[in-house]
Design an enzyme around this catalytic site. Structure first.
Site, PDB file in Angstrom:
ATOM      1  N   HIS A 107      -5.361  -0.555   4.491  1.00  0.00           N
ATOM      2  CA  HIS A 107      -4.651  -1.844   4.502  1.00  0.00           C
ATOM      3  C   HIS A 107      -5.282  -2.869   5.443  1.00  0.00           C
ATOM      4  O   HIS A 107      -4.587  -3.571   6.184  1.00  0.00           O
ATOM      5  CB  HIS A 107      -3.177  -1.637   4.849  1.00  0.00           C
ATOM      6  CG  HIS A 107      -2.417  -0.847   3.813  1.00  0.00           C
ATOM      7  ND1 HIS A 107      -2.742  -0.870   2.477  1.00  0.00           N
ATOM      8  CD2 HIS A 107      -1.341  -0.012   3.932  1.00  0.00           C
ATOM      9  CE1 HIS A 107      -1.895  -0.095   1.803  1.00  0.00           C
ATOM     10  NE2 HIS A 107      -1.047   0.437   2.659  1.00  0.00           N
ATOM     11  N   GLU A 120       2.932  -1.277  -5.396  1.00  0.00           N
ATOM     12  CA  GLU A 120       1.958  -2.263  -4.917  1.00  0.00           C
ATOM     13  C   GLU A 120       0.912  -2.579  -5.982  1.00  0.00           C
ATOM     14  O   GLU A 120      -0.045  -1.813  -6.154  1.00  0.00           O
ATOM     15  CB  GLU A 120       1.242  -1.731  -3.680  1.00  0.00           C
ATOM     16  CG  GLU A 120       2.128  -1.163  -2.602  1.00  0.00           C
ATOM     17  CD  GLU A 120       1.352  -0.203  -1.713  1.00  0.00           C
ATOM     18  OE1 GLU A 120       0.324  -0.608  -1.140  1.00  0.00           O
ATOM     19  OE2 GLU A 120       1.751   0.976  -1.628  1.00  0.00           O
ATOM     20  N   HIS A 132       3.743  -5.150   0.405  1.00  0.00           N
ATOM     21  CA  HIS A 132       4.027  -3.731   0.607  1.00  0.00           C
ATOM     22  C   HIS A 132       5.508  -3.478   0.887  1.00  0.00           C
ATOM     23  O   HIS A 132       5.866  -2.717   1.775  1.00  0.00           O
ATOM     24  CB  HIS A 132       3.170  -3.190   1.762  1.00  0.00           C
ATOM     25  CG  HIS A 132       2.982  -1.713   1.747  1.00  0.00           C
ATOM     26  ND1 HIS A 132       4.006  -0.821   1.921  1.00  0.00           N
ATOM     27  CD2 HIS A 132       1.858  -0.963   1.595  1.00  0.00           C
ATOM     28  CE1 HIS A 132       3.540   0.415   1.886  1.00  0.00           C
ATOM     29  NE2 HIS A 132       2.233   0.364   1.678  1.00  0.00           N
TER      30      HIS A 132
END
Length: 388
Positions: A137, A352, A212
């Site tokens: 991420h 996601e 997210h």
């Protein structure tokens, strides 16, 4: 004659009143509203702002500048009872002290990059590693841990929106190129929260942005968790992973496996099926599905989540080709979130939409490349409704 004259006078009076009302309170013609507020102050003195978007149908979303985060998403059930359907934190200090990916904007690259390495135009790049040897991420200081700036807050017609911006310097977390990023949250009066991501770079780089949020359509903190909810993913294939949760490169058919959500599957059905090595590796589902629609100009369906108890339904739409479904496998009861609730496994799930994990190292997955003059764009939608 008297009646006709009176009718004309009454009509004129009504018209005058309507004009005065419009001039005095124009927002009455726009049912969706946006309200700007405060969400605390960072240790360095920066103010963290909030914007609450509210639709006529009772749906509302709270977005904060820290992480450009969807902090709350309040949705009525079939009886009109409103509940926040995202897990997370009530206080800014919790976001700082106990960071997690709960509603944040994720970047520069959502999901995992193997060993935190990739090559671009013959040059190798090492980016920060924050998931064992992988980058997850965006790295140690991803976009989820930045305080974004509000560019605009608007109420236009039936839509209320907020646009936030962030500049990521050349070399930030090891990524090449200065990246100027925007995210716009827009809520309409029909239960659709649209999220538009954009990014421009001054040199070739890689970009993959998503939101997210972790959802529980029964309501955040529901004692039933998400096990009794039904998930549909229109994808005939998924990308299996190795022991580091990096895709192997295979596009494996879901038919006959617990990864088959094409016609809908209860989340209780398969999440503990250790006979499937992929479930054992990830402690549940934490994989990318190859959406049948592929990459599209307009958002197409990526997932549908239904809660039979409340009747709440969430549809996730996106222009991107993949969907990472994470079943909350690492919620261990160690973190206390909103309303003092302790979060356990599958108390929230992430859906996601994005490019495939590790795309920069796997040419068969497509490209994550962004160049000057060719901006990155991703539109996704969280659309909520009720099923009677």
């Amino acid at each position: 004659m008297f009646m006709q004259a009176s009718g004309r006078n009454v009509g004129g009076a009504i018209a005058a009143m309507a004009t005065a009302l419009y001039l005095a309170t124009p927002t009455l013609l726009s049912a969706a509203t946006a309200e700007r507020g405060s969400f605390g102050t960072l240790p360095d003195g920066q103010a963290v702002e909030s914007v609450t978007l509210t639709g006529e149908d009772g749906v509302s979303a709270v977005i904060i500048t820290y992480g450009a985060t969807l902090q709350a998403f309040n949705v009525p059930d079939r009886d009109g009872n409103v509940a926040d359907v995202t897990i997370g934190y009530d206080r800014l200090q919790d976001f700082i002290d106990k960071p997690n990916y709960w509603g944040q904007t994720i970047g520069r690259y959502a999901n995992r990059i193997a060993d935190g390495r990739f090559a671009l135009d013959g040059k190798d790049y090492q980016i920060s590693q924050n998931d064992g040897t992988n980058t997850l991420h965006g790295g140690t200081l991803g976009f989820d841990k930045r305080n974004w700036r509000i560019q605009s807050v608007r109420q236009q017609g039936k839509i209320a929106s907020v646009t936030m911006t962030l500049r990521s310097a050349d070399g930030d977390q090891g990524y090449p190129g200065q990246l100027d990023v925007t995210v716009t949250y827009s809520l309409d009066d029909h239960g659709s929260l649209t999220i538009d991501f954009g990014a421009k770079s001054d040199r070739p780089t890689i970009v993959n942005l998503t939101n997210h949020a972790l959802f529980n359509m029964a309501g955040e903190g529901s004692p039933y968790g998400t096990y009794g909810q039904r998930l549909t993913i229109p994808a005939a294939r998924y990308t299996p992973v190795n022991e580091k949760l990096i895709p192997t490169g295979e596009l494996r058919p879901v038919t006959g496996t617990v990864f088959d959500f094409t016609t809908g599957r209860m989340l209780s059905d398969g999440i503990r099926n250790g006979r499937d090595p992929q479930i054992a590796i990830a402690r549940g589902w934490d994989h990318n599905w190859v959406l049948d629609k592929g990459r599209t100009e307009k958002p197409g369906l990526a997932a549908r989540l239904e809660d039979p108890r409340s009747g709440r339904v969430l549809e996730v739409l996106s222009t991107e080709p993949g969907l990472q479904f994470y079943s909350g496998n690492f919620l261990t009861g160690e973190l206390t979130g909103k309303n003092g609730h302790v979060y356990r496994m599958s108390d929230g799930i992430a859906l996601e939409p994005q490019l495939f994990p590790d795309t920069p190292n796997q040419p068969d997955f497509g490209s994550a490349r962004v160049e000057p003059g060719k901006p990155y764009r991703h539109r996704m939608i969280y659309r909520v409704s009720t099923d009677r």
